[in-house]
Design a protein around this motif. Structure first.
Motif, PDB file in Angstrom:
ATOM      1  N   UNK A   3      47.946  30.306  67.765  1.00 11.06           N
ATOM      2  CA  UNK A   3      49.350  30.250  68.132  1.00 11.06           C
ATOM      3  C   UNK A   3      49.578  31.257  69.230  1.00 11.06           C
ATOM      4  N   UNK A   4      50.061  30.796  70.380  1.00  6.20           N
ATOM      5  CA  UNK A   4      50.081  31.642  71.551  1.00  6.20           C
ATOM      6  C   UNK A   4      51.468  32.167  71.910  1.00  6.20           C
ATOM      7  N   UNK A   5      52.524  31.628  71.313  1.00  2.00           N
ATOM      8  CA  UNK A   5      53.840  32.128  71.646  1.00  2.00           C
ATOM      9  C   UNK A   5      54.078  33.438  70.937  1.00  2.00           C
ATOM     10  N   UNK A   6      54.579  34.416  71.632  1.00  2.00           N
ATOM     11  CA  UNK A   6      54.797  35.712  71.019  1.00  2.00           C
ATOM     12  C   UNK A   6      56.239  36.122  71.187  1.00  2.00           C
ATOM     13  N   UNK A   7      56.698  36.982  70.279  1.00  2.00           N
ATOM     14  CA  UNK A   7      58.034  37.537  70.384  1.00  2.00           C
ATOM     15  C   UNK A   7      58.068  38.547  71.510  1.00  2.00           C
ATOM     16  N   UNK A   8      59.287  38.954  71.839  1.00  2.00           N
ATOM     17  CA  UNK A   8      59.444  39.935  72.905  1.00  2.00           C
ATOM     18  C   UNK A   8      58.797  41.240  72.493  1.00  2.00           C
ATOM     19  N   UNK A   9      58.089  41.833  73.412  1.00  2.00           N
ATOM     20  CA  UNK A   9      57.389  43.089  73.139  1.00  2.00           C
ATOM     21  C   UNK A   9      57.975  44.150  74.050  1.00  2.00           C
ATOM     22  N   UNK A  10      58.421  45.242  73.454  1.00  2.00           N
ATOM     23  CA  UNK A  10      58.939  46.337  74.264  1.00  2.00           C
ATOM     24  C   UNK A  10      57.778  46.965  75.012  1.00  2.00           C
ATOM     25  N   UNK A  11      57.898  47.015  76.330  1.00  2.00           N
ATOM     26  CA  UNK A  11      56.833  47.576  77.143  1.00  2.00           C
ATOM     27  C   UNK A  11      57.302  48.886  77.742  1.00  2.00           C
ATOM     28  N   UNK A  12      56.467  49.875  77.675  1.00  2.00           N
ATOM     29  CA  UNK A  12      56.761  51.140  78.330  1.00  2.00           C
ATOM     30  C   UNK A  12      55.455  51.820  78.668  1.00  2.00           C
ATOM     31  N   UNK A  13      55.481  52.721  79.645  1.00  2.00           N
ATOM     32  CA  UNK A  13      54.261  53.401  80.068  1.00  2.00           C
ATOM     33  C   UNK A  13      54.032  54.629  79.224  1.00  2.00           C
ATOM     34  N   UNK A  14      52.802  54.787  78.768  1.00  2.00           N
ATOM     35  CA  UNK A  14      52.396  55.970  78.018  1.00  2.00           C
ATOM     36  C   UNK A  14      51.169  56.536  78.703  1.00  2.00           C
ATOM     37  N   UNK A  15      51.261  57.729  79.191  1.00  2.00           N
ATOM     38  CA  UNK A  15      50.125  58.305  79.895  1.00  2.00           C
ATOM     39  C   UNK A  15      49.000  58.594  78.935  1.00  2.00           C
ATOM     40  N   UNK A  16      47.779  58.495  79.436  1.00  2.00           N
ATOM     41  CA  UNK A  16      46.613  58.727  78.575  1.00  2.00           C
ATOM     42  C   UNK A  16      46.566  60.172  78.122  1.00  2.00           C
ATOM     43  N   UNK A  17      46.045  60.355  76.918  1.00  2.00           N
ATOM     44  CA  UNK A  17      45.917  61.700  76.366  1.00  2.00           C
ATOM     45  C   UNK A  17      44.810  62.458  77.079  1.00  2.00           C
ATOM     46  N   UNK A  18      44.919  63.794  77.066  1.00  2.00           N
ATOM     47  CA  UNK A  18      43.856  64.634  77.601  1.00  2.00           C
ATOM     48  C   UNK A  18      42.755  64.726  76.568  1.00  2.00           C
ATOM     49  N   UNK A  19      41.541  64.387  76.956  1.00  2.00           N
ATOM     50  CA  UNK A  19      40.443  64.301  75.997  1.00  2.00           C
ATOM     51  C   UNK A  19      39.920  65.666  75.630  1.00  2.00           C
TER      52      UNK A  19
ATOM     53  N   UNK B 178      40.323  62.858  70.504  1.00  2.00           N
ATOM     54  CA  UNK B 178      40.666  63.469  69.232  1.00  2.00           C
ATOM     55  C   UNK B 178      41.339  62.462  68.311  1.00  2.00           C
ATOM     56  N   UNK B 179      41.282  62.728  67.010  1.00  2.00           N
ATOM     57  CA  UNK B 179      42.064  61.938  66.075  1.00  2.00           C
ATOM     58  C   UNK B 179      43.529  61.973  66.499  1.00  2.00           C
ATOM     59  N   UNK B 180      44.138  60.800  66.593  1.00  2.00           N
ATOM     60  CA  UNK B 180      45.548  60.728  66.936  1.00  2.00           C
ATOM     61  C   UNK B 180      45.844  60.629  68.410  1.00  2.00           C
ATOM     62  N   UNK B 181      44.846  60.732  69.280  1.00  2.00           N
ATOM     63  CA  UNK B 181      45.105  60.562  70.707  1.00  2.00           C
ATOM     64  C   UNK B 181      45.624  59.150  70.993  1.00  2.00           C
ATOM     65  N   UNK B 182      46.575  59.061  71.905  1.00  2.00           N
ATOM     66  CA  UNK B 182      47.063  57.774  72.398  1.00  2.00           C
ATOM     67  C   UNK B 182      46.517  57.608  73.814  1.00  2.00           C
ATOM     68  N   UNK B 183      45.705  56.589  74.022  1.00  2.00           N
ATOM     69  CA  UNK B 183      44.912  56.466  75.239  1.00  2.00           C
ATOM     70  C   UNK B 183      45.189  55.123  75.913  1.00  2.00           C
ATOM     71  N   UNK B 184      45.462  55.147  77.196  1.00  2.00           N
ATOM     72  CA  UNK B 184      45.597  53.907  77.956  1.00  2.00           C
ATOM     73  C   UNK B 184      44.213  53.314  78.208  1.00  2.00           C
TER      74      UNK B 184
END
Length: 306
Positions: free
Chosen positions: A4-20, A193-199
């Motif tokens: 199934x390829x139709x998707x609901x609206x997805x909130x898009x925003x930029x998140x900078x990559x974490x420092x490793x 690291x644990x918990x890093x948010x990475x692009x």
């Protein structure tokens, strides 16, 4: 592909990559070091590196670290222990890494939440059945769970995705989803690291079959990796990281065997499917998530949706 390829609206925003964090010497388990308040009201500064379980000695601490431009993590409890948690905050407010971190960025990249740093063994995961879905160590038969040996890549999840256990995939032996967010294997050179948010950039995907469930493994790379510009598909991975995809397949195929379990299997003749296929899977699992979160799909699994 029957999806199934139709998707609901997805909130898009930029998140900078974490420092490793800098690469460590294959610790057994790892937690991010940050400015912490230790038990006994003592404070100490921890640089952005890892502390091993052996050195931590079940140290009790409460710490904060910046994991991206928008999000911070807050670590509580002893490590390793049943009480250890990594919570996420945005603007001082606690948020869920599964629900509140966007899947997509405006530049076409995706956000990856690192649960398990490369070259560590502690089986960490987002607790989808706990309020705010913090990261914790998985348990089995009343014991904290570790892999039998180090995982060789950064490992984690794609937020706002869900593999629906009520939907069978006719192309993968009618296997249904494993009731978790989609897994990511990040092949870059840095140890996150644990918990890093990475692009990350999506490169491919494996269809793993684990205990009778479909468990997708998305292959990605940190956009800031030195080789990121050179890899855009499976063929590029084979060229720039020769043998790496086979290593990933073998690791996930065999990691349960030391405990006496059978090897995991893979759909699509063990092939790592290309980026376009992977993006279709991500869209579908985002749709499954959207239906679950909105109530269009009943929460029969009693997952934490707030």
């Amino acid at each position: 592909m029957a999806m199934a390829m139709r998707i609901g609206a997805v909130a898009r925003s930029s998140v900078r990559a974490a420092v490793s964090a800098p690469r460590s010497q294959a610790p057994k388990a790892a937690v991010p070091r940050t400015r912490s308040v230790l038990s006994g009201n003592k404070s100490a500064y921890f640089g952005r590196s890892f502390v091993t379980a052996q050195k931590a000695q079940r140290m009790s601490f409460h710490s904060r670290q910046v994991v991206s431009a928008a999000f911070e993590s807050e670590t509580t409890g002893d490590f390793p222990s049943f009480d250890f948690r990594i919570f996420f905050t945005e603007g001082g407010k606690k948020v869920s890494p599964w629900h509140d971190i966007p899947l997509y960025n405006d530049d076409g990249t995706l956000n990856f939440v690192c649960e398990i740093p490369k070259e560590t063994q502690a089986k960490m995961e987002v607790a989808t059945d706990e309020e705010l879905t913090p990261i914790k160590q998985d348990t089995k038969k009343g014991k904290l769970r570790d892999y039998p040996y180090n995982i060789n890549w950064n490992y984690g999840l794609l937020p706002q995705t869900w593999e629906d256990p009520g939907v069978k995939n006719p192309e993968v032996e009618d296997m249904a989803g494993d009731n978790d967010p989609v897994d990511v294997v990040e092949i870059g050179s840095k140890t996150h690291s644990m918990g890093d948010v990475v692009k990350v950039k999506v490169l491919g995907i494996y269809a793993m079959i684990d205990d009778g469930e479909l468990d997708w493994k998305v292959i990605c790379i940190d956009v800031n990796d030195p080789k990121a510009d050179a890899v855009n598909c499976v063929a590029d991975v084979e060229k720039e990281f020769p043998g790496e995809l086979e290593k990933i397949l073998i690791w996930f195929r065999d990691y349960k065997m030391p405990d006496g379990k059978p090897a995991n299997r893979f759909g699509y003749d063990n092939k790592c499917l290309d980026k376009d296929f992977a993006m279709d899977v991500i869209k579908e699992t985002n749709e499954f998530y959207t239906k679950l979160k909105s109530g269009a799909r009943a929460n029969t699994e009693e997952l934490a949706l707030a």
